[in-house]
Scaffold this motif. Structure first.
Motif, PDB file in Angstrom:
ATOM      1  N   ASN A  51      30.026   0.201  83.909  1.00 49.45           N
ATOM      2  CA  ASN A  51      29.538   0.112  85.285  1.00 49.45           C
ATOM      3  C   ASN A  51      30.293  -0.996  86.020  1.00 49.45           C
ATOM      4  N   MET A  52      31.371  -0.624  86.710  1.00 47.55           N
ATOM      5  CA  MET A  52      32.193  -1.597  87.426  1.00 47.55           C
ATOM      6  C   MET A  52      33.040  -0.890  88.475  1.00 47.55           C
ATOM      7  N   VAL A  53      33.535  -1.664  89.417  1.00 47.65           N
ATOM      8  CA  VAL A  53      34.541  -1.184  90.370  1.00 47.65           C
ATOM      9  C   VAL A  53      35.893  -1.657  89.863  1.00 47.65           C
ATOM     10  N   TYR A  54      36.796  -0.735  89.623  1.00 46.41           N
ATOM     11  CA  TYR A  54      38.124  -1.048  89.072  1.00 46.41           C
ATOM     12  C   TYR A  54      39.161  -0.668  90.127  1.00 46.41           C
ATOM     13  N   ILE A  55      39.812  -1.661  90.707  1.00 47.78           N
ATOM     14  CA  ILE A  55      40.798  -1.421  91.765  1.00 47.78           C
ATOM     15  C   ILE A  55      42.197  -1.696  91.244  1.00 47.78           C
ATOM     16  N   VAL A  56      43.073  -0.705  91.341  1.00 52.67           N
ATOM     17  CA  VAL A  56      44.492  -0.911  91.044  1.00 52.67           C
ATOM     18  C   VAL A  56      45.247  -1.012  92.366  1.00 52.67           C
ATOM     19  N   MET A  57      45.892  -2.156  92.571  1.00 54.06           N
ATOM     20  CA  MET A  57      46.751  -2.354  93.740  1.00 54.06           C
ATOM     21  C   MET A  57      48.152  -1.898  93.337  1.00 54.06           C
ATOM     22  N   ASN A  58      48.478  -0.678  93.734  1.00 49.74           N
ATOM     23  CA  ASN A  58      49.624   0.045  93.184  1.00 49.74           C
ATOM     24  C   ASN A  58      50.830  -0.018  94.128  1.00 49.74           C
ATOM     25  N   ASN A  59      51.870  -0.783  93.729  1.00 47.04           N
ATOM     26  CA  ASN A  59      53.069  -0.861  94.570  1.00 47.04           C
ATOM     27  C   ASN A  59      54.326  -0.321  93.893  1.00 47.04           C
ATOM     28  N   GLY A  60      54.189   0.199  92.679  1.00 48.82           N
ATOM     29  CA  GLY A  60      55.319   0.855  92.017  1.00 48.82           C
ATOM     30  C   GLY A  60      56.400  -0.074  91.520  1.00 48.82           C
ATOM     31  N   CYS A  61      56.123  -1.384  91.509  1.00 48.67           N
ATOM     32  CA  CYS A  61      57.151  -2.318  91.046  1.00 48.67           C
ATOM     33  C   CYS A  61      56.522  -3.565  90.445  1.00 48.67           C
ATOM     34  N   TYR A  62      57.331  -4.326  89.726  1.00 45.10           N
ATOM     35  CA  TYR A  62      56.883  -5.593  89.147  1.00 45.10           C
ATOM     36  C   TYR A  62      57.303  -6.728  90.078  1.00 45.10           C
TER      37      TYR A  62
END
Length: 350
Positions: free
Chosen positions: A131-142
């Motif tokens: 039970n959590m909100v999991y946000i991926v901030m996805n920019n396609g690079c390191y």
């Protein structure tokens, strides 16, 4: 140059029903690059928590390593926080949730933190429906190591250095649905009107709520040819629906056709209001959601909005049938069943 926020606040700032202003939900000044999409996501989290009148001390922010994992410093400065090892945020979140299920958990990660070194952890936290909100901030690079392609960089995407990515991208939203996430949404950091209601709905969902947010890196991945740049995302975005979040209302069940509205109920009676645009997509049907994502990918579109939701599956505490009180608040009367019960338990093993 000062990185300290002024303590003064205008006495007539709007307040939520707890009597807090927006400032009570902010954090430190960001040290990310000017124009970074991650800051827009942080602002959306601040706005959602303010409007939902969340009590900051009942929120725990957990992250790993990366530009995205720095962002919990920039929102909800009055909440609990834990910056963990690279890719291991889900384990820390699981342990924290097991100890205190009454907290609201925000897991913040990036495409490297989740799709590479933390892939195994990502898979199992979904499977357990934590039970959590999991946000991926996805920019396609390191971004922290000068912009190499990450595992979510699209095949054929051009890096700032001019190289073309030869590998297929890992589609985190499709993977989350396939693995059994009970709430999956996708959005764009530049679309606050869509992102804020999605975060609100994710917070009210009982189970694993996954948000994959395309968040362009202005320094290393905002060039022509990049499929994660601001211009490319704006030109190729396709929303599943327009939506709003309606809190604390009785459940309404309805069937609806293309072009009509529907309200999907969450566990507590809160509703997600959808205005359906597609004729062949149903957010409560896993197969339909996966097909919609794959069809959009084939047309080089980025599908955003609420992709899939299931309010029937039990979260991890429901599966394990844990005690009604958080474990960190159990006292002797909860932990000791008494001599009679102990004798009865022991007798059952004879």
């Amino acid at each position: 140059m000062s990185y300290l926020k002024p303590l003064f606040k205008h006495p007539r700032l709007p307040k939520n029903k707890l009597g807090y202003t927006l400032k009570e939900y902010e954090g430190s000044l960001s040290t990310l690059c000017a124009g970074c999409g991650h800051d827009s996501i942080s602002a959306a989290i601040v706005q959602a928590c303010y409007e939902m009148a969340v009590e900051p001390h009942k929120v725990a922010k957990i992250s790993g390593i990366g530009c995205s994992s720095k962002t919990p410093t920039y929102f909800l400065g009055n909440s609990h926080g834990f910056n963990s090892v690279h890719g291991r945020m889900p384990s820390v979140a699981t342990g924290a949730s097991m100890a205190n299920k009454d907290m609201q958990y925000f897991g913040v990660s990036g495409d490297g933190d989740s799709a590479s070194i933390g892939m195994g952890q990502f898979v199992h936290v979904i499977r357990r429906n934590l039970n959590m909100v999991y946000i991926v901030m996805n920019n396609g690079c390191y971004g922290l190591t000068k912009g190499q392609d990450s595992a979510t960089a699209d095949q054929g995407s051009k890096s700032k250095a001019g190289s073309i990515n030869p590998f297929q991208a890992i589609d985190l939203a499709s993977m989350a649905i396939e693995l059994g996430a009970s709430f999956v949404a996708q959005s764009f950091s530049g679309d606050k009107q869509q992102l804020v209601p999605l975060i609100k709905a994710a917070m009210q969902h009982k189970g694993f709520a996954f948000l994959n947010v395309i968040s362009p890196c202005v320094t290393f991945n905002n060039n022509p040819g990049s499929t994660k740049s601001y211009d490319y995302v704006r030109e190729h975005i396709e929303a599943t629906s327009t939506l709003d979040f309606v809190p604390e209302m009785p459940e309404i069940k309805a069937s609806y056709e293309s072009g009509k509205s529907s309200r999907i109920a969450l566990h507590d009676g809160s509703l997600i209001q959808l205005n359906k645009l597609a004729t062949d997509w149903d957010p409560e049907n896993r197969i339909s959601a996966v097909n919609a994502l794959q069809q959009a990918r084939a047309k080089q579109e980025i599908l955003t909005g609420l992709l899939y939701v299931n309010s029937e599956w039990k979260d991890l505490h429901g599966v394990l049938n844990t005690y009604h009180k958080p474990l960190n608040r159990l006292d002797e009367s909860d932990l000791c069943p008494g001599e009679e019960n102990l004798l009865s338990i022991n007798a059952g093993y004879r």
